[in-house]
Motif scaffolding. Structure first.
Motif, mmCIF file in Angstrom:
data_model
loop_
_atom_site.group_PDB
_atom_site.id
_atom_site.type_symbol
_atom_site.label_atom_id
_atom_site.label_comp_id
_atom_site.label_asym_id
_atom_site.label_seq_id
_atom_site.Cartn_x
_atom_site.Cartn_y
_atom_site.Cartn_z
ATOM 1 N N SER A 186 -9.541 1.769 0.091
ATOM 2 C CA SER A 186 -10.347 1.527 1.212
ATOM 3 C C SER A 186 -11.946 1.273 0.871
ATOM 4 C CB SER A 186 -10.358 2.856 2.216
ATOM 5 O OG SER A 186 -8.953 3.145 2.463
ATOM 6 N N SER B 171 -20.908 1.105 5.263
ATOM 7 C CA SER B 171 -20.135 2.119 6.374
ATOM 8 C C SER B 171 -20.611 1.629 7.836
ATOM 9 C CB SER B 171 -20.419 3.314 5.773
ATOM 10 O OG SER B 171 -21.904 3.716 5.714
ATOM 11 N N VAL C 82 -18.393 -1.113 9.241
ATOM 12 C CA VAL C 82 -17.034 -0.781 9.767
ATOM 13 C C VAL C 82 -17.052 0.064 11.180
ATOM 14 C CG1 VAL C 82 -15.137 0.647 9.014
ATOM 15 C CG2 VAL C 82 -16.412 -0.579 7.364
ATOM 16 N N LEU D 223 -11.878 3.118 11.156
ATOM 17 C CA LEU D 223 -10.698 3.381 10.275
ATOM 18 C C LEU D 223 -9.383 3.805 10.788
ATOM 19 C CD1 LEU D 223 -9.745 3.892 7.337
ATOM 20 C CD2 LEU D 223 -10.338 6.275 7.380
ATOM 21 N N PRO E 145 -6.211 5.066 9.452
ATOM 22 C CA PRO E 145 -5.307 5.552 8.354
ATOM 23 C C PRO E 145 -4.266 6.103 8.599
ATOM 24 C CG PRO E 145 -6.791 7.267 9.351
ATOM 25 C CD PRO E 145 -7.038 6.165 10.232
ATOM 26 N N THR F 203 -10.712 10.108 2.765
ATOM 27 C CA THR F 203 -10.701 8.634 2.928
ATOM 28 C C THR F 203 -12.216 8.169 3.705
ATOM 29 O OG1 THR F 203 -8.114 8.499 2.575
ATOM 30 C CG2 THR F 203 -9.666 6.569 3.576
ATOM 31 N N ALA F 204 -12.078 8.980 4.678
ATOM 32 C CA ALA F 204 -13.359 8.728 5.577
ATOM 33 C C ALA F 204 -14.492 8.875 4.801
ATOM 34 C CB ALA F 204 -13.114 9.380 7.016
ATOM 35 N N MET G 107 -15.413 6.420 2.389
ATOM 36 C CA MET G 107 -15.962 5.183 3.101
ATOM 37 C C MET G 107 -17.447 5.489 3.701
ATOM 38 S SD MET G 107 -12.299 4.033 4.638
ATOM 39 C CE MET G 107 -12.835 2.463 5.311
ATOM 40 N N VAL H 143 -12.937 7.232 13.069
ATOM 41 C CA VAL H 143 -11.670 7.281 12.633
ATOM 42 C C VAL H 143 -10.565 7.706 13.848
ATOM 43 C CG1 VAL H 143 -10.347 8.592 10.696
ATOM 44 C CG2 VAL H 143 -12.893 8.352 10.524
ATOM 45 N N SER I 113 -5.509 1.593 6.309
ATOM 46 C CA SER I 113 -5.285 1.940 5.221
ATOM 47 C C SER I 113 -4.099 2.743 4.870
ATOM 48 C CB SER I 113 -6.452 2.714 4.665
ATOM 49 O OG SER I 113 -6.500 3.496 3.529
ATOM 50 N N ALA J 247 -4.758 -1.552 1.831
ATOM 51 C CA ALA J 247 -5.739 -1.638 3.007
ATOM 52 C C ALA J 247 -5.752 -3.171 3.524
ATOM 53 C CB ALA J 247 -7.391 -1.195 2.574
ATOM 54 N N TYR K 161 -8.003 -5.649 6.104
ATOM 55 C CA TYR K 161 -9.461 -5.596 6.754
ATOM 56 C C TYR K 161 -9.065 -6.645 7.954
ATOM 57 C CZ TYR K 161 -14.255 -7.548 7.825
ATOM 58 O OH TYR K 161 -15.314 -8.043 8.406
#
Ligand code: UT7
Length: 327
Positions: free
Chosen positions: A234, A245, A248, A251, A253, A264-265, A268, A275, A310, A320, A322
């Motif tokens: 990610s 960040s 984005v 996310l 996930p 993961t968050a 990132m 999230v 992701s 992942a 995008y």
């Protein structure tokens, strides 16, 4: 006119109506709501009593096409990500086309466990980008309760049933799938596997007696690989696309474990509000987690949002995607 990209133009989920709570599971195996909640974040999951994966997928597809005003005959390609196909063959995609009236479509199943949806989305996008097809359906569906051992408390508390479908169409505004990183490492296969039923171990009395048709997982090993690789990939896709960040917006996930999602968050640099999380309601629905997240959060997504999907799963497989949200 710019490059043609493949954009998600609609999303729809389907969940069986029966709910199995942590308390319900505590009556079957030696577990507790407290253990499941603190270790995974799951409170309940859905269970399909009758029917197959194709039934959940067909319901999601029918509702999606109705919502979009698209006739089933317009769909050209259907990709079904699943580890619980209706049969070894014919493919579940084949069955879904029949059940949802997609008379002009061809299709196939794709098996990459919990990474199934991002593998299928990246694959489906190719057919749009080349101009070969204008309407592609990507479906993530799993009836995990059909391969779960309700004598094994380490796996039966995690999984649930569900389906999610997205429609992919061409986009010339720069929205849609912009990049992906997909990985696999088959040397991890023994840590998360359904050992019997395939050509390596065809069904036999012995395979049934030894409960080898159920999912076997070494949770700690999988956790270790998942937490590193999902976070790494990610961060890698952000770096590759020069995204900070702040850039984005979301996310999305894979919903296997709240602790993996949080790691993961964190990696990132994302705050919790960015999230998508619904693990508490559905558990781990394998290939369906990501489209079910998109469906639950559809009203909060805005055109142009930078979204990173992701996932990590059996194989091992991970990766992942995008994309820029298109509506
Ligand atoms: O989606 C595909 C990818 N899959 C994943 O990403 C899953 C990754 N793994 C995990 O999420 C976690 O490893 C689990 C949630 C599966 C397990 O959590 P854990 O913190 O790794 O627990 P553990 O396996 O290390 O077990 C800790 C203890 C053990 O007892 P002892 O040996 O410490 O006495 C287990 O026997 O918890 C016990 N345990 C349970 N206790 C109550 C295992 N399952 C249960 C349960 N209820 N359901």
């Amino acid at each position: 006119m710019g490059k043609i990209t493949a954009a998600i133009t609609g999303v729809q989920g389907y969940l069986p109506k029966d709910v199995m709570t942590n308390e319900d599971l505590a009556k079957i195996v030696d577990t507790s709501d407290e253990w499941i909640t603190t270790r995974t974040g799951i409170k309940e999951r859905r269970v399909m009593r009758d029917g197959a994966s194709s039934d959940m997928a067909a319901e999601a597809v029918k509702a999606l096409l109705e919502k979009k005003g698209v006739d089933p005959s317009e769909i050209e390609l259907v990709i079904v990500a699943t580890v619980t196909p209706d049969y070894p063959f014919p493919s579940t995609a084949n069955v879904v086309c029949d059940k949802a009236g997609m008379k002009n479509a061809w299709g196939f199943d794709l098996n990459s466990a919990c990474s199934g949806f991002i593998y299928a989305l990246s694959t489906g996008a190719q057919f749009i980008e080349t101009g070969r097809h204008k309407k592609v359906l990507v479906i993530g569906v799993d009836k995990m309760t059909s391969i779960i051992d309700y004598q094994d408390r380490t796996t039966c508390v995690i999984f649930g049933d569900g389906a999610g479908a997205v429609l992919l169409e061409p986009n010339d505004e720069g929205n849609g799938v912009l990049d992906y990183i997909l990985r696999s490492d088959g040397s991890g296969r023994q840590y998360l596997i359904q050992p019997a039923g395939g050509s390596a171990c065809p069904p036999s009395h012995q395979s049934v007696e030894e409960r080898m048709h159920f999912v076997k997982q070494e949770g700690k090993q999988v956790f270790k690989f998942a937490v590193t690789n999902m976070a790494d990939v990610s961060a890698e896709i952000m770096e590759k696309n020069n995204l900070s960040s702040d850039d984005v917006d979301w996310l999305v996930p894979h919903q296997a474990n709240l602790r993996i999602i949080d790691a993961t968050a964190d990696r990132m640099g994302l705050t919790k509000e960015k999230v998508m999380i619904n693990i508490q309601k559905y558990g781990n629905t394998t290939a369906a987690t990501l489209p079910l997240c998109l469906w639950d959060y559809e009203n909060q997504l805005k055109k142009g949002d930078n979204v990173i999907l992701s996932a990590f799963g059996g194989g091992f497989t991970w990766g992942a995607v995008y994309l820029k949200w298109a509506y």
